[in-house]
Motif scaffolding. Structure first.
Motif, short mmCIF file in Angstrom:
data_model
loop_
_atom_site.label_atom_id
_atom_site.label_comp_id
_atom_site.label_asym_id
_atom_site.label_seq_id
_atom_site.Cartn_x
_atom_site.Cartn_y
_atom_site.Cartn_z
N GLN A 1 -3.88 18.77 -124.71
CA GLN A 1 -4.75 19.21 -123.62
C GLN A 1 -4.35 18.58 -122.30
N GLU B 1 -5.19 27.47 -119.09
CA GLU B 1 -6.52 26.85 -119.13
C GLU B 1 -6.90 26.61 -120.59
N VAL B 2 -7.09 25.36 -120.96
CA VAL B 2 -7.56 25.03 -122.31
C VAL B 2 -9.07 25.21 -122.32
N LEU C 1 -6.96 25.22 -128.66
CA LEU C 1 -6.10 24.29 -129.38
C LEU C 1 -6.73 23.94 -130.72
N THR D 1 -11.30 23.34 -128.19
CA THR D 1 -10.50 22.76 -129.26
C THR D 1 -11.25 22.92 -130.58
N ARG E 1 -5.73 31.75 -121.30
CA ARG E 1 -6.84 30.99 -121.89
C ARG E 1 -6.47 30.61 -123.32
N VAL E 2 -6.46 29.29 -123.58
CA VAL E 2 -5.91 28.78 -124.83
C VAL E 2 -6.95 27.97 -125.61
N PRO F 1 -10.32 33.45 -126.48
CA PRO F 1 -9.04 32.98 -125.91
C PRO F 1 -7.99 34.09 -125.94
N LEU G 1 -1.08 20.33 -121.12
CA LEU G 1 -1.24 21.72 -120.72
C LEU G 1 -2.06 21.88 -119.45
N GLU G 2 -2.92 20.91 -119.19
CA GLU G 2 -3.72 20.98 -117.96
C GLU G 2 -2.87 20.80 -116.71
#
Length: 213
Positions: free
Chosen positions: A24, A34-35, A12, A38, A9-10, A54, A27-28
């Motif tokens: 995004q 999983e973004v 940004l 932001t 879990r990120v 995250p 990375l998706e």
């Protein structure tokens, strides 16, 4: 039944919307990433991280309100369980060192490929450290003769050097032609001898003592 890998879990963080959108979207495409949100500055990132929890924050350095360096220091004080990977265009040695000393788990220059960025994120999320080749070159190109660390054996110094450039236990085992279990033993001995018990702390020690040739 095969277990699916856990999602990374990120959050940004960048003050440029176009950069956030591009990151995004890329990375998706990764099945294990999983973004979850932001942010456009360090202060917003700290607030969102408290709510979103995250695993990793991918953060720019130069931002308004609260920059990446100061935000990293606060993350390590307030939310130390979150991994921090810095993304920047700066490759000045002192600049990178200051970020590492603030507690960042890795540093990637913005000219890397998307594949290397994903590799860096996965490495950091698993407890390792990561420096892109450009950042490593900046850090170690002017290294002087390493100071002697009498506490460590020659093999332990080799393991510490490999650890400092972000290799995993498996990669270190292959590079040094030893077993993964032996690498783990050396790492534990290093931690005990230096009384440093985090990967980030060991990297900082290696940098401060110029153990990278």
């Amino acid at each position: 039944m095969t277990m699916s890998p856990s999602l990374l879990r990120v959050l940004l963080v960048d003050d440029h919307t176009l950069v956030l959108d591009g990151l995004q979207a890329r990375l998706e495409l990764e099945a294990n990433i999983e973004v979850i949100g932001t942010a456009s500055n360090g202060l917003e990132a700290l607030e969102k991280a408290k709510a979103l929890k995250p695993d990793l924050v991918l953060m720019d350095v130069s931002m308004p309100v609260l920059n990446g360096l100061e935000a990293t220091k606060r993350f390590k004080t307030e939310q130390p369980e979150i991994k921090i990977l810095m993304l920047s265009m700066h490759h000045d040695k002192e600049y990178i060192l200051s970020l590492i000393q603030s507690g960042a788990n890795g540093y990637v220059l913005k000219d890397v490929s998307s594949e290397e960025l994903v590799q860096a994120m996965n490495t950091v999320s698993q407890g390792g450290t990561y420096f892109s080749s450009g950042a490593s070159d900046a850090l170690f190109s002017q290294a002087s003769t390493p100071e002697k660390c009498e506490e460590l054996t020659k093999r332990e110094l080799s393991v510490l050097k490999e650890l400092a450039i972000g290799l995993s236990n498996k990669e270190m085992a292959q590079t040094l032609n030893i077993s993964v279990r032996t690498v783990e033993t050396h790492r534990q001995n290093i931690k005990n001898k230096l009384d440093i018990h985090t990967s980030a702390g060991l990297v900082k020690y290696a940098l401060e003592h110029q153990l990278i040739e």
